[in-house]
Structure formats: structure tokens, C-alpha cells
Design an enzyme around this catalytic site. Structure first.
Site, PDB file in Angstrom:
ATOM      1  N   ASP A 108      10.360   7.370  41.203  1.00 28.55           N
ATOM      2  CA  ASP A 108      10.289   8.649  41.916  1.00 28.55           C
ATOM      3  C   ASP A 108      11.223   8.708  43.121  1.00 28.55           C
ATOM      4  O   ASP A 108      11.740   9.768  43.460  1.00 28.55           O
ATOM      5  CB  ASP A 108       8.843   8.933  42.369  1.00 28.55           C
ATOM      6  CG  ASP A 108       8.014   9.525  41.233  1.00 28.55           C
ATOM      7  OD1 ASP A 108       8.496   9.512  40.083  1.00 28.55           O
ATOM      8  OD2 ASP A 108       6.898  10.000  41.506  1.00 28.55           O
ATOM      9  N   ASN A 126       9.895  12.701  36.653  1.00 23.66           N
ATOM     10  CA  ASN A 126       8.545  13.276  36.704  1.00 23.66           C
ATOM     11  C   ASN A 126       8.042  13.250  38.141  1.00 23.66           C
ATOM     12  O   ASN A 126       6.854  13.044  38.386  1.00 23.66           O
ATOM     13  CB  ASN A 126       7.614  12.483  35.777  1.00 23.66           C
ATOM     14  CG  ASN A 126       6.344  13.263  35.451  1.00 23.66           C
ATOM     15  OD1 ASN A 126       6.205  14.431  35.815  1.00 23.66           O
ATOM     16  ND2 ASN A 126       5.417  12.608  34.772  1.00 23.66           N
ATOM     17  N   HIS A 170       1.619   6.136  35.734  1.00 24.26           N
ATOM     18  CA  HIS A 170       1.465   4.876  36.452  1.00 24.26           C
ATOM     19  C   HIS A 170       0.022   4.595  36.866  1.00 24.26           C
ATOM     20  O   HIS A 170      -0.465   3.478  36.753  1.00 24.26           O
ATOM     21  CB  HIS A 170       2.375   4.886  37.683  1.00 24.26           C
ATOM     22  CG  HIS A 170       2.166   6.064  38.600  1.00 24.26           C
ATOM     23  ND1 HIS A 170       2.113   5.948  39.957  1.00 24.26           N
ATOM     24  CD2 HIS A 170       1.973   7.382  38.351  1.00 24.26           C
ATOM     25  CE1 HIS A 170       1.928   7.142  40.501  1.00 24.26           C
ATOM     26  NE2 HIS A 170       1.847   8.030  39.541  1.00 24.26           N
ATOM     27  N   ARG A 171      -0.674   5.636  37.340  1.00 15.79           N
ATOM     28  CA  ARG A 171      -2.038   5.380  37.837  1.00 15.79           C
ATOM     29  C   ARG A 171      -3.014   5.059  36.707  1.00 15.79           C
ATOM     30  O   ARG A 171      -3.980   4.333  36.911  1.00 15.79           O
ATOM     31  CB  ARG A 171      -2.538   6.550  38.668  1.00 15.79           C
ATOM     32  CG  ARG A 171      -1.732   6.741  39.912  1.00 15.79           C
ATOM     33  CD  ARG A 171      -2.442   7.440  41.039  1.00 15.79           C
ATOM     34  NE  ARG A 171      -1.458   7.750  42.053  1.00 15.79           N
ATOM     35  CZ  ARG A 171      -0.898   6.838  42.872  1.00 15.79           C
ATOM     36  NH1 ARG A 171      -1.285   5.585  42.823  1.00 15.79           N
ATOM     37  NH2 ARG A 171       0.027   7.181  43.720  1.00 15.79           N
ATOM     38  N   LYS A 205       6.898   4.035  38.236  1.00 10.69           N
ATOM     39  CA  LYS A 205       6.990   5.313  38.970  1.00 10.69           C
ATOM     40  C   LYS A 205       6.762   5.082  40.461  1.00 10.69           C
ATOM     41  O   LYS A 205       7.433   5.682  41.291  1.00 10.69           O
ATOM     42  CB  LYS A 205       5.959   6.295  38.422  1.00 10.69           C
ATOM     43  CG  LYS A 205       6.114   7.703  38.969  1.00 10.69           C
ATOM     44  CD  LYS A 205       5.316   8.679  38.136  1.00 10.69           C
ATOM     45  CE  LYS A 205       5.809  10.112  38.310  1.00 10.69           C
ATOM     46  NZ  LYS A 205       5.430  10.718  39.556  1.00 10.69           N
ATOM     47  N   GLU A 209       0.680  13.738  36.537  1.00  8.25           N
ATOM     48  CA  GLU A 209       1.585  13.119  35.571  1.00  8.25           C
ATOM     49  C   GLU A 209       1.115  13.360  34.131  1.00  8.25           C
ATOM     50  O   GLU A 209       1.899  13.445  33.207  1.00  8.25           O
ATOM     51  CB  GLU A 209       1.712  11.627  35.850  1.00  8.25           C
ATOM     52  CG  GLU A 209       2.678  11.280  36.978  1.00  8.25           C
ATOM     53  CD  GLU A 209       2.112  11.480  38.374  1.00  8.25           C
ATOM     54  OE1 GLU A 209       1.079  12.162  38.530  1.00  8.25           O
ATOM     55  OE2 GLU A 209       2.734  10.952  39.332  1.00  8.25           O
TER      56      GLU A 209
END
Ligand code: DC
Length: 677
Positions: free
Chosen positions: A52, A94, A401-402, A432, A357
Site C-alpha cells: 500500500d 488495493n 492481509h487481515r 499489503k 479489502e
């Protein structure tokens, strides 16, 4: 970073140690944009290096900002509010934290200074709403064209030089879908506040106000003192102009801290504690309030400026009901902690999860169910009840990612009656915001004896064990033990100290006190003995012969035993040597015994030596090999021989890639996730 199709986490049961967090994504991208718009140079310390922030840096560079790296510091020389480039196409991946503020800033700049900018991203970015921001910009006089679906990126922002914006009336923006729309306006409108105050009014309830606080805080650092009345009305004073603070420090990411707070709450028991550095109780990030929620579930948290320490308090955790509007990202971590609670956990106020996301409510529900939880979901809430029966889950991560970081916490199921591995698909999506998340995670976690899988690769000298083992470890993302290096280093230490290689007691003392260090990361493959690099010395034929002699001494083998066991760390170990399958890891779930004819092995060794420019003679080499094999196979202690349950692999006619594929196929069949993929 784990660039693998999937990563298997073995069942885990403990956590302890220190993690240093990467910089905050939210702060990094705001600071970059502000530094890029300001006049002068800003030295940005501890910037997050991730997908990012990379797209933001690429965008700034394309817009004509100068970026210079100086060790851990990035110097950004900004535009001083004047466009240097009037046309650009920017790809923003993203990254909502890049798309929304850049759209606002470039819309305003193009409308007043002339320009034409196209902003696009990955397909998911084109499904994430931006219409409310566009709706706030158009009445100002900005030309914003939808290049795809109306209300979503990609967008084109254009205008003529000399254009004027209608900033007399308050600018209205919705606050209940994403706070990033307001952040975008707050970051962009100081560009056009020369002549009058600019007022922004929020329609609807403003969500995620902590992120607005970060924005205001950083604007203040860059000389813009926004006045606010409640969360409804914001005034950018006339004459506002960005001024670089000279240097600015990015604090660690509080959302990323949540995974390690959870690790401590779940698995740091007794004297163990998880220490988190880079973000502390003084953080300006709203997600630091996750700490309160974790405490409500049972975590014990201590902290100060820039640090936190966490350990388990209450167990099982307490199920909670919580409105999570103020901690939308970190709240995902609570949904996974809920697996370890004494009852259901209900998280409300999370409608924004649906436009992140991925649709995080749907994704979280689906993946938590896979490990056995009962989940109820609604438009803006999720309720998670812990599993009655844990199951090995193959976790989709949705390029989010999370999702990957959160679900890694499900591997602690042995603490709640499970014994299941967790497979994380596409683990590299953590890039990310936290490219080295899994390395940090594995640096802290522990597993029960026997829970960490081991593949042993034994075989005679020059059978290609080392190459095969290293390739397997890389393919699986596992630790590597080159046990031969331990015997070689012992031989070398004896030589350095003038100890005779058959003086069993003296050599064993050296082996027990080996100061050996294996390089990690960029130093992988290099070895130091007593602080001196011995990478090349270890590979010498003479060292190999010495190793074979000291390896026949039982006391030496005993002295190196514990050291070898210590290599067994999550997520797994590939161990190569002579007795890995028979003596050191007799319970390993996959044992490979490599063979190749003596002629073939001598030819390979010959090729290796010639490539290094070392003269060698094939006949002598073969004789040496056979002598070493004879000594290794005939010795009384731990002789070279296949374990009874070993798979034999004759690689005389196989290339390295074929051998690797064969072993991986065996592993897939025997591994916890069953049949071949
Ligand atoms: O695999 P290698 O060539 O680096 O091993 C060097 C010597 O160490 C080899 O001749 C035998 C000995 N060795 C051993 O006895 N047990 C092991 N697990 C590994 C090596």
C-alpha cells in the site's frame, strides 16, 4: 516473506518474546501525501514498506516529487502545492489510503491548475465505493469522470488552468460509509484555502472517528490547524498552507499490534510475555483502543510510550458484546479471539467491513466456520461461538492481509481442546501492510513436542541431500538443519584448537560449546564459527573427512543432540544428515533416504569442485567417498542406514527439481491435509 501457494501452521500452544512492529499504514500514506504536497523536504523515519505504501510512493514519483532513500529514512521533496506534472495515470493497487486522498487532491489541483489524471487499481479496488467523495467534489467545480461503474474507481480527474472552486458554501460529505472520504477532503482542501475559510460538514453519523483524529493530528504537524465542532463540522482556516515539519516519525501499526496482543492473551503463560515495540499506550492511532477490548476478554496488558506487554489473564477468554465502530480493523482480531471464549462474542457497528479489502463479514464467517465455530452474521454485525469440535481449516484469505493474519491465531486450538493444523492460502497477501508477518509470528510461537512436522533427508556423502533439503525448506517455508555442518564445524574447531580428532572427551567438549551461527534472510547459506565466517572452510573436502572422524565418537554425537532438536521450530523443519530419521527425529512423519551410485556421486562432486576451480581427480574422489561411506555406515553409534519407515529415493537419474517434486508429493499425501492438491 512467504511466497508460497499455502502455509501450514502446526497446532501451537505458547507465545513469548519481542516483536518490533512495522510502521502504521494509515500514518505512512497520510504522511507521504502531505510531504508530497508540502514545500520543502520531509525526512520520514520508519515508513512502512508494503504494497500500500509502494503504490503511494510510485504515485508521488509520477507526480514529480523527489524521493531519496537514506538508510531507514526516506526524504520526500514535495510539490509546494503546485503541479509539476499535468497528466498521469496512477495505479493504486488495493490501497484505499492512496485512492481516496489522491483522488481528492488531484481533483482540486486539476480543477485549479489544469491537468488530467486517471486513477485505477486492482479489480477489488474497482468494487470499493468512492461515489460519496465524488459527490462532494463535483459541486465544488471539480470534473470527475467515472471510467467504470459510476461511484467506483477507475476515475478521471481533469480541469483547466485558472479554474476556480466554489468553496463559499460548506462542502457536504457522507460520513457513514467510510471515514476516508472526509480524510481525503481534509487532506486536499488546504490546497485551495488561500482566500477564505473552507467548511466541511458531515452528513450522517461519522464512523471510525479515530482515523479522522490521525488525519487532524498529522495535518497539524504539517501546519494546518483544522477547527472542529463535534464530528459534524470542520473548518480549514483561510491562508492554510502545508509546511514540512522537517522530520517526522511513523509509529508502529496499531492494527498490526492487535495480532500480537492476541498472541499474548492466548498463549503467554507463566513467566512468558509478548512484548510489542513501536506502538504503545500513547499512540495516536484509534486501533490502540483494541487493548481495552482485549482486556475485557481477559488479556493482561501493560504498556508505556512505544511499548506494550501482554500475557494471558483470564482463561478461557470472556465472550463480549462490543460496538466496534471505533476500531473497525482491529475488531477482526476479536472475532478470532472469540474462538477461545467461554460463550458467544457479538461485534456490532462493523458495516464498513463489507467495503474493505473484501467483504470481511462474509469472509470471517465462512473461515471461522471452517475451524468449527458457529457464526451468525448480519448487515453490520457478526456473532461467533467457539468450536465444540475443532477442525483443520483450509483458510481462504481473499487477498486480504487481515484475514491471513487473523486466522493464523486459530492455530492455538490445542489451548482449547483441539489439535488441528491450519492451512493459510496465499500467505503473501500480508504484504499489503506487514510483509514479514509470518516470520515475526514464528519468531514468537511454540508448539508441543512432536507437533512441528519434520521431513528428514538422510543419505551418503554427495548424494545431493543438502541441495534437496534446502530446496524443500524453501518450497515449504520451513527451517533447515544441515546437521553435517555441525560435525564439520566441530572438526574445524578441533583443528583450530589443536585437539586430536580422536580425543573423544576433548572434541565432545568443543561440540557442546560450539559458537555456531547460521545466517538468516539475506545471509541465508552463510555460517560463522566463533564469530568468524567459515562458509567456505566448512565445505572443504578435508573438513568433510575430519567431520566423518569426529562423527564416529559417541560423546560427540551426544553433545550435538540437543542442538539439533532445537532446530525443530514452527512451521516445520527439513533436516539432512545421516541419522536424522533413525536417531534425532525418529517420529518424523516423512523420512527420505537418498541413494545414488558411487560413480554418479563422484561425478557430481567432481563437477562441483571443477566449477569452483578446485582441481580434482575422479578416481581419488570416488575412493574418498567410498572410504567415508564405509566409516559412516560401519560405525557403532548412529550408523548411516535408512530408517525402517524411510522412503528410498534413488536420484542417480533424477534432476534436483524432480527429486523435490517427488518428496513434496509424498508430503502432500502423508500430511494433515491429506490427498495431493
Ligand atoms: O553431510 P556432510 O557431508 O556435511 O557430513 C559430514 C560428515 O559428518 C559425514 O561424513 C558424516 C558426518 N555426519 C554424521 O555422522 N551425522 C549427520 N547427521 C551428519 C553428518
Amino acid at each position: 516473506m512467504y511466497d508460497l501457494p499455502h502455509l501450514d501452521l502446526p497446532p501451537l500452544n505458547s507465545a513469548a518474546g519481542t516483536v518490533r512492529l512495522p510502521g502504521s499504514k494509515s500514518i505512512s500514506n497520510r504522511v507521504l501525501l502531505l510531504a508530497g504536497l508540502a514545500a520543502g523536504t520531509t525526512a520520514v523515519h520508519d515508513l512502512l514498506a508494503s504494497d500500500d505504501t509502494r503504490v503511494m510512493l510510485d504515485a508521488l514519483r509520477a507526480l514529480g516529487c523527489t524521493l531519496e532513500r537514506d538508510g531507514a529514512v526516506l526524504r520526500v521533496t514535495g510539490l509546494g502545492g503546485r503541479l509539476a506534472v499535468h497528466e498521469a495515470r496512477l495505479f493504486l493497487g488495493n490501497a484505499g489510503t492512496a485512492m481516496r486522498p489522491l483522488a481528492a487532491a488531484l481533483a482540486v489541483l486539476a480543477a485549479t491548475q489544469g491537468g488530467r489524471f486517471e486513477l485505477s487499481g486492482v479489480p477489488r479496488m474497482h468494487e470499493r465505493p468512492i461515489g460519496d467523495l465524488v459527490a462532494a467534489l463535483r459541486p465544488l467545480g471539480c470534473t470527475v469522470d467515472d471510467l467504470g461503474n459510476p461511484g467506483y474507481p477507475p476515475l478521471r480527474l481533469s480541469g483547466q488552468a485558472g479554474g476556480r472552486l466554489a468553496t463559499e458554501l460548506p462542502i457536504r460529505v457522507r460520513g457513514d460509509v467510510s471515514s476516508q472520504f472526509l480524510t481525503a477532503l481534509l487532506l486536499a482542501l488546504p490546497l485551495v484555502a488561500d482566500e477564505r475559510d473552507i467548511v466541511i460538514e458531515v452528513d450522517g453519523e461519522l464512523i471510525s472517528t479515530p482515523y479522522i483524529e490521525i488525519t487532524l493530528n498529522l495535518l497539524a504537524r504539517f501546519g494546518i490547524a483544522v477547527r472542529r465542532e463535534g464530528w459534524q463540522r470542520f473548518t480549514i482556516p483561510r491562508g492554510s498552507r502545508y509546511a514540512s515539519p522537517g522530520a517526522i516519525h511513523v509509529e508502529g501499526d496499531a492494527s498490526s499490534a492487535s495480532y500480537f496482543v492476541a498472541l499474548g492473551a492466548l498463549a503467554a503463560q507463566g513467566d512468558d510475555v509478548v512484548r510489542i515495540e513501536g506502538v504503545g499506550l500513547d499512540s495516536i492511532q484509534g486501533d490502540i483502543r483494541f487493548v481495552d477490548a482485549a482486556q475485557a476478554m481477559g488479556a493482561q496488558v501493560y504498556g508505556g510510550p512505544g511499548w506494550l506487554e501482554v500475557k494471558r489473564g483470564r482463561w478461557p477468554l470472556a465472550g463480549i458484546h462490543l460496538d466496534c465502530k471505533q476500531i473497525p480493523d482491529a475488531a477482526m482480531t476479536l472475532a478470532v479471539m472469540a474462538l477461545y471464549a467461554d460463550g458467544p462474542t457479538r461485534l456490532t457497528g462493523i458495516a464498513s467491513w463489507r467495503v474493505k479489502e473484501t467483504d470481511r463479514i462474509a469472509a470471517m464467517a465462512a473461515e471461522l466456520r471452517k475451524v468449527g465455530a458457529a457464526v451468525v452474521e448480519g448487515p453490520d454485525f457478526i456473532e461467533v461461538s467457539p468450536p465444540l469440535q475443532w477442525q483443520p481449516g483450509v483458510i481462504h484469505t481473499y487477498d486480504d492481509h487481515r484475514m491471513a493474519m487473523c486466522l493464523s491465531l486459530a492455530a492455538f486450538n490445542p489451548l482449547a481442546g483441539g489439535n488441528c493444523p491450519v492451512r493459510i492460502l496465499d500467505p503473501k497477501c500480508v504484504a499489503k501492510t506487514f510483509p514479514d508477518y509470518f516470520e515475526a509470528f514464528f519468531g514468537l510461537v511454540g508448539a508441543a513436542d512432536g507437533a512441528v512436522p519434520v521431513i528428514t533427508v538422510d543419505g551418503p556423502t554427495a548424494s545431493g541431500k543438502g541441495t534437496l533439503a534446502a530446496a524443500l525448506a524453501a518450497a515449504l517455508g520451513w527451517q533447515l538443519l544441515d546437521s553435517g555442518a555441525l560435525y564439520r564445524a566441530t572438526g574445524l574447531a578441533a583443528q583450530w584448537d589443536g585437539v586430536a580428532p580422536d580425543d573423544e572427551a576433548a572434541v565432545a567438549r568443543l561440540a557442546a560449546a560450539l559458537e555456531l551461527r547460521f545466517g538468516q534472510g539475506s545471509e541465508a547459506g552463510r555460517v560463522w564459527l566463533r564469530g568468524r565466517e567459515v562458509t567456505d572452510d566448512l565445505r572443504l573436502e578435508a573438513t568433510g573427512a575430519l567431520a566423518s572422524r569426529v562423527a564416529s565418537l559417541p560423546a560427540v554425537r551426544q553433545a550435538l543432540h540437543a542442538l539439533q532438536l532445537a532446530f525443530r521450530r514452527a512451521p516445520g523443519l527439513v533436516a539432512d544428515g545421516r541419522d536424522m530419521g533413525t536417531v534425532i527425529f525418529p517420529g518424523a512423519p516423512l523420512k527420505v533416504f537418498l541413494t545414488a551410485s558411487a560413480a554418479e556421486r563422484a561425478a557430481r562432486r567432481h563437477k562441483q569442485l571443477m566449477a569452483k576451480g578446485i582441481p580434482a581427480n575422479m578416481i581419488d574422489l570416488r575412493a574418498d567417498l567410498e572410504a567415508r561411506d564405509a566409516r559412516d555406515t560401519s560405525r557403532a553409534t548412529a550408523p548411516l542406514k535408512p530408517a525402517e519407515d524411510a522412503r528410498l529415493l534413488d536420484n542417480s537419474a533424477l534432476g534436483i527439481e524432480e527429486s523435490v517434486q517427488q518428496v513434496l508429493a509424498w508430503w502432500q499425501q502423508s500430511g494433515p491435509f491429506g490427498s495431493p492438491p
